[in-house]
Design a protein around this motif. Structure first.
Motif, PDB file in Angstrom:
ATOM      1  N   GLY A 172      -7.783 -26.777  32.890  1.00  0.00           N
ATOM      2  CA  GLY A 172      -8.997 -25.971  33.001  1.00  0.00           C
ATOM      3  C   GLY A 172      -9.241 -25.160  31.737  1.00  0.00           C
ATOM      4  O   GLY A 172      -8.305 -24.693  31.092  1.00  0.00           O
ATOM      5  N   GLY A 173     -10.513 -24.982  31.402  1.00  0.00           N
ATOM      6  CA  GLY A 173     -10.863 -24.263  30.182  1.00  0.00           C
ATOM      7  C   GLY A 173     -11.833 -23.130  30.402  1.00  0.00           C
ATOM      8  O   GLY A 173     -12.467 -22.665  29.456  1.00  0.00           O
ATOM      9  N   GLY A 174     -12.000 -22.676  31.626  1.00  0.00           N
ATOM     10  CA  GLY A 174     -12.871 -21.538  31.890  1.00  0.00           C
ATOM     11  C   GLY A 174     -14.292 -21.925  32.211  1.00  0.00           C
ATOM     12  O   GLY A 174     -14.636 -23.093  32.407  1.00  0.00           O
ATOM     13  N   GLU A 175     -15.131 -20.909  32.234  1.00  0.00           N
ATOM     14  CA  GLU A 175     -16.528 -21.072  32.615  1.00  0.00           C
ATOM     15  C   GLU A 175     -17.303 -21.885  31.575  1.00  0.00           C
ATOM     16  O   GLU A 175     -17.098 -21.731  30.374  1.00  0.00           O
ATOM     17  CB  GLU A 175     -17.169 -19.691  32.781  1.00  0.00           C
ATOM     18  CG  GLU A 175     -18.562 -19.738  33.352  1.00  0.00           C
ATOM     19  CD  GLU A 175     -19.137 -18.353  33.608  1.00  0.00           C
ATOM     20  OE1 GLU A 175     -20.279 -18.297  34.061  1.00  0.00           O
ATOM     21  OE2 GLU A 175     -18.453 -17.349  33.367  1.00  0.00           O
ATOM     22  N   ARG A 196     -21.487 -18.839  22.799  1.00  0.00           N
ATOM     23  CA  ARG A 196     -20.398 -18.332  21.988  1.00  0.00           C
ATOM     24  C   ARG A 196     -20.952 -17.603  20.776  1.00  0.00           C
ATOM     25  O   ARG A 196     -21.866 -18.098  20.129  1.00  0.00           O
ATOM     26  CB  ARG A 196     -19.479 -19.473  21.573  1.00  0.00           C
ATOM     27  CG  ARG A 196     -18.578 -19.857  22.724  1.00  0.00           C
ATOM     28  CD  ARG A 196     -18.347 -21.344  22.810  1.00  0.00           C
ATOM     29  NE  ARG A 196     -17.417 -21.650  23.865  1.00  0.00           N
ATOM     30  CZ  ARG A 196     -17.755 -21.873  25.123  1.00  0.00           C
ATOM     31  NH1 ARG A 196     -19.006 -21.810  25.486  1.00  0.00           N
ATOM     32  NH2 ARG A 196     -16.859 -22.163  26.023  1.00  0.00           N
ATOM     33  N   LYS A 217     -17.166 -12.668  32.776  1.00  0.00           N
ATOM     34  CA  LYS A 217     -17.213 -14.012  33.348  1.00  0.00           C
ATOM     35  C   LYS A 217     -17.717 -13.958  34.781  1.00  0.00           C
ATOM     36  O   LYS A 217     -17.522 -12.988  35.493  1.00  0.00           O
ATOM     37  CB  LYS A 217     -15.821 -14.651  33.337  1.00  0.00           C
ATOM     38  CG  LYS A 217     -15.151 -14.674  31.981  1.00  0.00           C
ATOM     39  CD  LYS A 217     -15.874 -15.575  31.024  1.00  0.00           C
ATOM     40  CE  LYS A 217     -15.043 -15.733  29.764  1.00  0.00           C
ATOM     41  NZ  LYS A 217     -15.749 -15.752  28.567  1.00  0.00           N
ATOM     42  N   ASN A 273     -17.465 -15.173  38.583  1.00  0.00           N
ATOM     43  CA  ASN A 273     -16.429 -15.627  39.501  1.00  0.00           C
ATOM     44  C   ASN A 273     -17.101 -15.809  40.862  1.00  0.00           C
ATOM     45  O   ASN A 273     -16.846 -15.067  41.799  1.00  0.00           O
ATOM     46  CB  ASN A 273     -15.289 -14.616  39.576  1.00  0.00           C
ATOM     47  CG  ASN A 273     -14.104 -15.150  40.344  1.00  0.00           C
ATOM     48  OD1 ASN A 273     -14.001 -16.336  40.591  1.00  0.00           O
ATOM     49  ND2 ASN A 273     -13.219 -14.257  40.742  1.00  0.00           N
ATOM     50  N   HIS A 300     -20.027 -23.372  40.933  1.00  0.00           N
ATOM     51  CA  HIS A 300     -19.488 -22.878  39.665  1.00  0.00           C
ATOM     52  C   HIS A 300     -19.412 -24.034  38.677  1.00  0.00           C
ATOM     53  O   HIS A 300     -19.133 -25.169  39.052  1.00  0.00           O
ATOM     54  CB  HIS A 300     -18.098 -22.290  39.902  1.00  0.00           C
ATOM     55  CG  HIS A 300     -17.527 -21.539  38.752  1.00  0.00           C
ATOM     56  ND1 HIS A 300     -18.213 -20.567  38.074  1.00  0.00           N
ATOM     57  CD2 HIS A 300     -16.315 -21.609  38.158  1.00  0.00           C
ATOM     58  CE1 HIS A 300     -17.453 -20.062  37.120  1.00  0.00           C
ATOM     59  NE2 HIS A 300     -16.288 -20.690  37.149  1.00  0.00           N
ATOM     60  N   GLU A 354     -17.557 -25.390  35.160  1.00  0.00           N
ATOM     61  CA  GLU A 354     -16.324 -25.152  34.423  1.00  0.00           C
ATOM     62  C   GLU A 354     -16.107 -26.178  33.322  1.00  0.00           C
ATOM     63  O   GLU A 354     -16.614 -27.292  33.387  1.00  0.00           O
ATOM     64  CB  GLU A 354     -15.124 -25.226  35.371  1.00  0.00           C
ATOM     65  CG  GLU A 354     -15.182 -24.252  36.507  1.00  0.00           C
ATOM     66  CD  GLU A 354     -14.139 -24.519  37.570  1.00  0.00           C
ATOM     67  OE1 GLU A 354     -13.632 -23.541  38.110  1.00  0.00           O
ATOM     68  OE2 GLU A 354     -13.850 -25.703  37.859  1.00  0.00           O
ATOM     69  N   ARG A 355     -15.298 -25.775  32.341  1.00  0.00           N
ATOM     70  CA  ARG A 355     -14.858 -26.673  31.278  1.00  0.00           C
ATOM     71  C   ARG A 355     -13.497 -27.232  31.678  1.00  0.00           C
ATOM     72  O   ARG A 355     -12.648 -26.519  32.192  1.00  0.00           O
ATOM     73  CB  ARG A 355     -14.729 -25.907  29.962  1.00  0.00           C
ATOM     74  CG  ARG A 355     -16.032 -25.301  29.499  1.00  0.00           C
ATOM     75  CD  ARG A 355     -15.842 -24.442  28.255  1.00  0.00           C
ATOM     76  NE  ARG A 355     -15.513 -25.319  27.141  1.00  0.00           N
ATOM     77  CZ  ARG A 355     -14.491 -25.112  26.308  1.00  0.00           C
ATOM     78  NH1 ARG A 355     -13.703 -24.088  26.441  1.00  0.00           N
ATOM     79  NH2 ARG A 355     -14.253 -25.948  25.319  1.00  0.00           N
ATOM     80  N   TRP A 356     -13.298 -28.519  31.444  1.00  0.00           N
ATOM     81  CA  TRP A 356     -12.021 -29.165  31.721  1.00  0.00           C
ATOM     82  C   TRP A 356     -11.665 -30.082  30.563  1.00  0.00           C
ATOM     83  O   TRP A 356     -12.541 -30.615  29.880  1.00  0.00           O
ATOM     84  CB  TRP A 356     -12.096 -30.000  33.006  1.00  0.00           C
ATOM     85  CG  TRP A 356     -12.146 -29.177  34.253  1.00  0.00           C
ATOM     86  CD1 TRP A 356     -13.262 -28.645  34.835  1.00  0.00           C
ATOM     87  CD2 TRP A 356     -11.045 -28.779  35.053  1.00  0.00           C
ATOM     88  NE1 TRP A 356     -12.919 -27.936  35.963  1.00  0.00           N
ATOM     89  CE2 TRP A 356     -11.555 -28.002  36.123  1.00  0.00           C
ATOM     90  CE3 TRP A 356      -9.669 -28.991  34.982  1.00  0.00           C
ATOM     91  CZ2 TRP A 356     -10.737 -27.459  37.099  1.00  0.00           C
ATOM     92  CZ3 TRP A 356      -8.866 -28.445  35.966  1.00  0.00           C
ATOM     93  CH2 TRP A 356      -9.398 -27.693  37.004  1.00  0.00           C
TER      94      TRP A 356
END
Length: 109
Positions: A20-23, A28, A45, A47, A52, A54-56
């Motif tokens: 997982g890499g977050g939202e 940026r 962020k 939650n 949701h 997400e980055r993967w």
């Protein structure tokens, strides 16, 4: 357990095959940004309870990054798509709207 499909190589696997890499879809900020912008990027962020984005990363496969739309309550994955997009494909938005009445895409700043 989440079952994700890498849109880059087409392999489906359990979440343990991915990292997982977050939202996803966050703007940026680079050099020259204000302290407030950088603080917001790092710490403000979402939650959500429900849909949701997400980055993967396919850590145990092709190694490429991709994005996933999922429900944090049911663990249902609505779809995965390229990390180079600024918003989810329409078919994923339609799938979410059909399952989550009243849902709408929020613009990211």
């Amino acid at each position: 357990m989440l079952i994700l499909e890498c849109p880059c190589c087409g392999v489906a696997g359990e979440e343990t095959e991915f990292a997982g890499g977050g939202e996803a879809h966050l703007k940026r900020f680079g050099p020259g940004s204000s302290d407030d912008e950088f603080h917001t990027y790092l710490f403000a962020k979402e939650n959500p309870k429900g849909v949701h984005f997400e980055r993967w990363r396919h850590a145990n496969g092709c190694g490429k990054w991709f994005l996933a739309a999922r429900n944090t309550m049911t663990l249902e994955v609505y779809g995965t798509y390229s990390a180079q997009t600024t918003e989810p494909p329409q078919k994923i938005k339609d799938k979410i709207s059909a399952k989550v009445p009243g849902w709408s895409w929020r613009e990211f700043s």
